[in-house]
Scaffold this motif. Structure first.
Motif, PDB file in Angstrom:
ATOM      1  N   ILE A   1       0.846  -1.191   0.000  1.00 25.25           N
ATOM      2  CA  ILE A   1       0.000   0.000   0.000  1.00 25.25           C
ATOM      3  C   ILE A   1       0.888   1.249   0.000  1.00 25.25           C
TER       4      ILE A   1
ATOM      5  N   GLU B   1       2.138  -3.364   4.651  1.00 27.50           N
ATOM      6  CA  GLU B   1       1.854  -2.000   5.126  1.00 27.50           C
ATOM      7  C   GLU B   1       3.048  -1.469   5.908  1.00 27.50           C
ATOM      8  N   ASP B   2       3.187  -0.160   5.922  1.00 23.06           N
ATOM      9  CA  ASP B   2       4.236   0.447   6.743  1.00 23.06           C
ATOM     10  C   ASP B   2       3.787   0.538   8.198  1.00 23.06           C
TER      11      ASP B   2
HETATM   12 MG    MG Z   1       0.619   3.354   4.664  1.00 23.91          MG
END
Ligand code: MG
Ligand code: IMP
Length: 175
Positions: A41, A98-99
């Motif tokens: 994402i 995702e981060d």
């Molecule tokens: Mg993100």
């Protein structure tokens, strides 16, 4: 300093890489014999996705999606559309990268949209998680670091557009 806020190093790039290797090792074991599709994402995930994928030893695919917000003229809500998703994940094993997961709103929305495409399985790999604010009943299979509810930047994460290029993760400095 980034804009008006002061930050200090919180997780070094060295620690990030060490933890990323551990996550990749787990994924390599869990998905042995499979050909998972990784979906990152954007924008924040670009650094984590790059370092994680270098350690994935599976015949994997990687693709990216972006969430675009716009005001729907017929509703009051803020609709978030997924941009760039290849339609063909039917019967495939998907790993979302995702981060950071904060409230979980973003990831819940992404999962809902992906489920419509009937993948065989969907799991999540997130570098960071803020457990104090995460309030969704969604299993998070791979979590890099659980962090307090404080703003962080660097390694892909931004503060109003800046800070993504920093190599380490920085935490906001409270006075
Ligand atoms: Mg993100
Ligand atoms: P959620 O939907 O509340 O889980 O928020 C997820 C998104 O919010 C992430 O993809 C980030 O873009 C952003 N975000 C949440 N916490 C932070 C932070 O501490 N620093 C930078 N961005 C953050």
């Amino acid at each position: 300093m980034v804009h008006d806020k002061e930050f200090e190093v919180y997780i070094s790039y060295e620690s990030i890489l060490e933890r990323t290797q551990e996550i990749a090792d787990k994924i390599n074991l869990d998905y042995a014999g499979k050909t998972p599709v990784f979906i990152g994402i954007l924008n924040g995930v670009f650094m984590f996705a790059a370092d994680l994928m270098k350690e994935i030893a599976l015949p994997a695919e990687i693709t990216f999606i972006k969430l675009a917000s716009y005001q729907d003229t017929t509703s009051t809500g803020n609709i978030k559309e997924l941009i760039g998703l290849r339609a063909n994940i039917k019967d495939m094993d998907v790993i979302i990268i995702e981060d950071i997961i904060d409230t979980g709103e973003t990831i819940a929305h992404v999962i809902k949209k992906l489920q419509e495409l009937e993948p065989r399985s969907v799991e999540i790999a997130t570098l960071l998680l803020k457990p104090e604010v995460f309030n969704k009943n969604i299993p998070l299979k791979y979590v890099g670091f659980e962090i307090p509810h404080k703003f962080v930047i660097g390694y892909g994460l931004d503060y109003n557009g800046q800070g993504r290029n920093l190599k380490d993760i920085y935490q906001i400095k409270e006075l």
